[in-house]
Scaffold this active site. Structure first.
Site, PDB file in Angstrom:
ATOM      1  N   GLU A 177       0.795  -1.230   0.000  1.00  0.00           N
ATOM      2  CA  GLU A 177       0.000   0.000   0.000  1.00  0.00           C
ATOM      3  C   GLU A 177       0.829   1.284   0.000  1.00  0.00           C
ATOM      4  O   GLU A 177       0.796   2.060   0.972  1.00  0.00           O
ATOM      5  CB  GLU A 177      -0.979   0.001   1.183  1.00  0.00           C
ATOM      6  CG  GLU A 177      -1.893  -1.221   1.208  1.00  0.00           C
ATOM      7  CD  GLU A 177      -3.002  -1.127   2.259  1.00  0.00           C
ATOM      8  OE1 GLU A 177      -2.915  -0.258   3.146  1.00  0.00           O
ATOM      9  OE2 GLU A 177      -3.943  -1.929   2.186  1.00  0.00           O
ATOM     10  N   GLU A 357      -5.519  -8.740   0.769  1.00  0.00           N
ATOM     11  CA  GLU A 357      -6.159  -8.408   2.046  1.00  0.00           C
ATOM     12  C   GLU A 357      -7.631  -8.141   1.816  1.00  0.00           C
ATOM     13  O   GLU A 357      -8.004  -7.439   0.873  1.00  0.00           O
ATOM     14  CB  GLU A 357      -5.573  -7.126   2.683  1.00  0.00           C
ATOM     15  CG  GLU A 357      -4.245  -7.285   3.337  1.00  0.00           C
ATOM     16  CD  GLU A 357      -3.755  -5.983   3.989  1.00  0.00           C
ATOM     17  OE1 GLU A 357      -4.590  -5.150   4.409  1.00  0.00           O
ATOM     18  OE2 GLU A 357      -2.530  -5.805   4.047  1.00  0.00           O
TER      19      GLU A 357
HETATM   20  C1  FCB Z   1      -4.535  -2.248   5.547  1.00  0.00           C
HETATM   21  C2  FCB Z   1      -3.163  -2.614   6.075  1.00  0.00           C
HETATM   22  C3  FCB Z   1      -3.179  -3.707   7.104  1.00  0.00           C
HETATM   23  C4  FCB Z   1      -4.351  -3.585   8.051  1.00  0.00           C
HETATM   24  C5  FCB Z   1      -5.634  -3.384   7.301  1.00  0.00           C
HETATM   25  C6  FCB Z   1      -6.861  -3.273   8.170  1.00  0.00           C
HETATM   26  O1  FCB Z   1      -4.503  -0.965   5.022  1.00  0.00           O
HETATM   27  O2  FCB Z   1      -2.335  -3.033   5.010  1.00  0.00           O
HETATM   28  O3  FCB Z   1      -1.942  -3.679   7.762  1.00  0.00           O
HETATM   29  O4  FCB Z   1      -4.111  -2.608   8.984  1.00  0.00           O
HETATM   30  O5  FCB Z   1      -5.556  -2.234   6.499  1.00  0.00           O
END
Ligand code: FCB
Length: 463
Positions: A177, A357
């Protein structure tokens, strides 16, 4: 079987996913490891940021976190219990190379050896991220990501980690990110290192992309066999109203979140509309930088939690009237994941995409040793279903990972937000599989069962 179970089975169907689909869970070093100063580990910008009064909601730090470094075997067994075939983790740069340059710490590297070997012996593919935000403080003090020297330090670090672990991990991601590091870390200052300067933020974004491209090239030149890529946080950006003003705002936000990263990664340079909007805040870009950034990737990681609604007005948000929200205040919007995956495929020559994620924080309660969290299960089931929809429509999705394996340090929210499939009692470090973790485990059992009979049927039909 109750009504909720029936609904879930309908939502997430194993038969929609091809054999070999990557099913995982994800974590990051700072959020779970603890052992903050063990074995010569250096400090990261998040260690320092946690000490800024008011920066973290509950005043906590990552000093102990989930004590993962000391509970590695137990956590590896939890991963195996879930039945996933992949685990995404990050390497803490200051644990393996304190200060971000020079000597390597053998005991730090040995920890990741044990992690990787422990995954492989349980049949789980390791997905390694090099930078999940915990830059060594010494590099920050020498200019951090705003300085070009950090780019070269990162390339050395990437090559060093790849030399040690690259033969055993399935994939290596450079950055997690970059938008968060640039924008939240250097423009709004909400995240470490807490800088508030848009020009600096755009330079940081450029250096992150450049270091990604140069690191990919350097790891390949060194013969690293792992699949290489980057992870972006992306979302559909929707105007809050039908006004032209809101449409323009949404287009600009899309430029800053999606196109600013995707365009140069796929060889198109920076988007002209965002460049013009930035005026004097555009980054300094050297002649060969754009070619370096566009180094071919083996896979693209996409983190998705929600869509983003933007508008100039301050009135009630009609679009989201009646919507569900998680404890983070993020709208539950699974269709956005399908839209996003299809859009990426339509607009860019993307390699296989892994959703690296996806998950939700809810106010979990442990009652009689059990965490009943149907809202999380429903969130996951509907997002998995959204991926199935994208697959049917032709998006090249190769995997899905739940954020997160266990409850952990949620950055500025400290330990107040729980994303895990596994509950952590921070007083005792006791781990308990939540109902959502049981659901994911059972879903994966059904996926595996589906993969099996075909082979059996084949052998039975032989004379
Ligand atoms: C993302 C992050 C991860 C976690 C999630 C909820 O932005 O990469 O580390 O904190 O959000």
């Amino acid at each position: 079987m109750n009504a909720l179970d029936i609904h879930l089975l309908h939502d997430a169907a194993p038969e929609h996913f091809p054999d070999g689909f990557v099913w995982g869970v994800a974590t990051s070093a700072f959020q779970i490891e603890g052992a903050a100063r063990a074995d010569g580990k250096g400090a990261s910008i998040w260690d320092r940021f946690c000490r800024v009064p008011g920066a973290i909601a509950d005043g906590s730090t990552g000093d102990v976190a989930c004590d993962h470094v000391h509970r590695l075997e137990e956590d590896l067994n939890l991963i195996a219990t879930l039945g996933v075939n992949a685990y995404r983790f990050s390497v803490s740069w200051p644990r393996v190379q304190p200060g971000g340059r020079g000597a390597w710490i053998e005991r730090g590297l040995a920890f990741y050896d044990r992690l990787v070997d422990g995954l492989l012996s349980r049949g789980v593919q390791p997905y390694l991220t090099l930078n999940h935000w915990d830059l060594p403080v010494e590099l920050q003090d020498a200019g951090g990501w705003a300085g070009r020297d950090t780019v070269h330090r990162f390339v050395d670090y990437a090559v060093g980690v790849a030399a040690r672990l690259g033969d055993r991990v399935s994939a290596i991601t450079t950055h997690n990110e970059p938008w968060v590091i640039a924008t939240l870390g250097h423009e709004t200052g909400e995240f470490a290192p807490g800088v508030r300067n848009r020009q600096v933020a755009m330079q940081v974004a450029h250096h992150l992309l450049l270091s990604h491209g140069l690191a990919l090239q350097a790891m390949r030149d060194a013969g690293c066999p792992a699949r290489l890529g980057i992870i972006l946080n992306l979302a559909p950006i929707v105007p809050a109203s039908s006004s032209e003003e809101d449409a323009a705002l949404a287009r600009l936000e899309d430029g800053r979140l999606v196109r600013w990263y995707m365009d140069p990664l796929f060889g198109r340079g920076y988007p002209a509309d965002v460049w013009a909007h930035l005026g004097a805040d555009v980054p300094c870009v050297h002649e060969s930088d754009l070619a370096a950034i566009a180094a071919p990737m083996d896979y693209l990681g996409v983190n998705y939690y929600s869509r983003m609604v933007v508008g100039a007005g301050s009135g009630p948000d009609q679009l989201r009237a009646g919507a569900e929200f998680t404890e983070m205040g993020w709208e539950v919007y699974p269709a956005g994941l399908t839209e996003l995956l299809l859009r990426l495929q339509r607009d860019y020559p993307v390699p296989p995409i892994v959703v690296t994620e996806n998950g939700a924080a809810f106010a979990d309660e442990m009652v009689d040793g059990r965490v009943r969290d149907p809202a999380r299960t429903s969130y996951l089931a509907r997002h998995i279903r959204a991926i199935a929809d994208a697959l049917v429509l032709g998006a090249p999705v190769a995997g899905y990972m739940v954020w997160s394996l266990i409850d952990n340090f949620e950055w500025t929210r400290g330990y107040t937000k729980r994303f895990g499939l596994v509950h952590v009692d921070y007083a005792t470090q006791r781990r308990t599989l939540k109902d959502s973790g049981c659901w994911y485990r059972d879903f994966l059992v059904r996926c595996r069962a589906l993969a099996q009979p075909a082979a059996c049927a084949g052998s039975k039909s032989r004379p």
